[in-house]
Design a protein around this motif. Structure first.
Motif, mmCIF file in Angstrom:
data_model
loop_
_atom_site.group_PDB
_atom_site.id
_atom_site.type_symbol
_atom_site.label_atom_id
_atom_site.label_comp_id
_atom_site.label_asym_id
_atom_site.label_seq_id
_atom_site.Cartn_x
_atom_site.Cartn_y
_atom_site.Cartn_z
ATOM 1 N N HIS A 99 0.830 -1.213 0.000
ATOM 2 C CA HIS A 99 0.000 0.000 0.000
ATOM 3 C C HIS A 99 0.863 1.261 0.000
ATOM 4 C CE1 HIS A 99 -2.349 3.254 1.895
ATOM 5 N NE2 HIS A 99 -3.322 2.767 1.142
ATOM 6 N N ASP A 100 1.892 1.283 0.853
ATOM 7 C CA ASP A 100 2.719 2.486 1.015
ATOM 8 C C ASP A 100 3.753 2.675 -0.101
ATOM 9 O OD1 ASP A 100 1.277 2.827 3.308
ATOM 10 O OD2 ASP A 100 2.949 2.496 4.685
ATOM 11 N N HIS A 101 4.162 1.594 -0.724
ATOM 12 C CA HIS A 101 5.204 1.642 -1.762
ATOM 13 C C HIS A 101 4.763 0.827 -2.984
ATOM 14 C CE1 HIS A 101 7.986 3.318 1.227
ATOM 15 N NE2 HIS A 101 7.480 2.430 2.062
ATOM 16 N N PRO A 102 3.696 1.228 -3.645
ATOM 17 C CA PRO A 102 3.144 0.404 -4.737
ATOM 18 C C PRO A 102 4.104 0.167 -5.900
ATOM 19 C CG PRO A 102 2.118 2.579 -4.712
ATOM 20 C CD PRO A 102 2.966 2.481 -3.474
ATOM 21 N N HIS A 103 5.045 1.061 -6.134
ATOM 22 C CA HIS A 103 5.949 0.897 -7.275
ATOM 23 C C HIS A 103 7.183 0.073 -6.938
ATOM 24 C CE1 HIS A 103 3.433 3.603 -9.503
ATOM 25 N NE2 HIS A 103 3.545 4.502 -8.548
ATOM 26 N N ASP A 104 7.514 -0.031 -5.656
ATOM 27 C CA ASP A 104 8.709 -0.763 -5.232
ATOM 28 C C ASP A 104 8.400 -2.127 -4.648
ATOM 29 O OD1 ASP A 104 10.270 1.446 -5.907
ATOM 30 O OD2 ASP A 104 10.007 2.335 -3.924
ATOM 31 N N SER A 105 7.145 -2.376 -4.337
ATOM 32 C CA SER A 105 6.804 -3.627 -3.643
ATOM 33 C C SER A 105 6.505 -4.726 -4.651
ATOM 34 C CB SER A 105 5.609 -3.412 -2.716
ATOM 35 O OG SER A 105 4.482 -2.947 -3.446
ATOM 36 N N ASN A 106 7.573 -5.437 -5.039
ATOM 37 C CA ASN A 106 7.413 -6.545 -5.979
ATOM 38 C C ASN A 106 8.329 -7.699 -5.555
ATOM 39 O OD1 ASN A 106 10.084 -6.233 -7.223
ATOM 40 N ND2 ASN A 106 9.238 -4.377 -8.146
#
Length: 180
Positions: A70-77
């Protein structure tokens, strides 16, 4: 609705329930409170302000993944998570992510016996006696060991290395070689 997989680029919010559960088993559950690596992961992912909220949850790793997503949608993979888990020395958890996210692509390139060994080995490393019992059925340990004799380690070694006494006992009682 089926989620389209994109290997390690899969967003954490799209991780399967099975993957989240396995990560929880690996990172949440241990008898030694100081070794619960979900705590380290909170700080490595920059979620220290959410520590208290996560600590109140029953499934801590799942909670921290949800917050990170939720807080880091572009980095959380998957790729970022694997990198952090390896930095933490948790190759087992990193392998679980790689396995789950790559399973759909790799399955067509592997042989059924390799898939069987990987599944059994994963169950042994997690100490999951129920899965071992179900997958092995009436097979005798010696027969299974012979089938996978070219593997660098045995299922018994995997269970012992991760400290799962119940899985070790089950495997020994079912005829797995102690000295392989």
């Amino acid at each position: 609705m089926a989620v389209a997989r994109s290997g390690l680029n899969t967003r954490v919010s799209d991780f399967s329930e099975a993957l989240q559960l396995e990560l929880g088993i690996l990172l949440d559950h241990t008898d030694d409170v100081s070794q619960r690596d979900w705590r380290k992961l909170v700080f490595k992912l920059g979620l220290s302000r959410d520590y208290d909220k996560i600590n109140k949850q029953t499934r801590k790793t799942e909670a921290l993944l949800r917050i990170w997503s939720h807080d880091h949608p572009h980095d959380s993979n998957g790729r970022e998570l694997v990198k952090v888990l390896i930095e933490m020395g948790r190759r087992d958890a990193a392998s679980a992510v790689e396995y789950h996210l790559g399973e759909e692509f790799d399955r067509r390139h592997t042989h059924a016996t390799e898939d069987l060994f990987d599944g059994l080995d994963r169950a042994a490393r997690l100490g999951n006696v129920e899965v071992l019992r179900k997958e092995l059925g009436d097979s005798k340990g010696q027969d299974v060991e012979r089938k996978f004799s070219k593997k660098p380690h045995s299922l018994l070694h995997s269970a012992a290395a991760y400290g799962h006494l119940s899985a070790v006992k089950f495997l020994v009682q079912n005829g797995f070689f102690v000295n392989r």
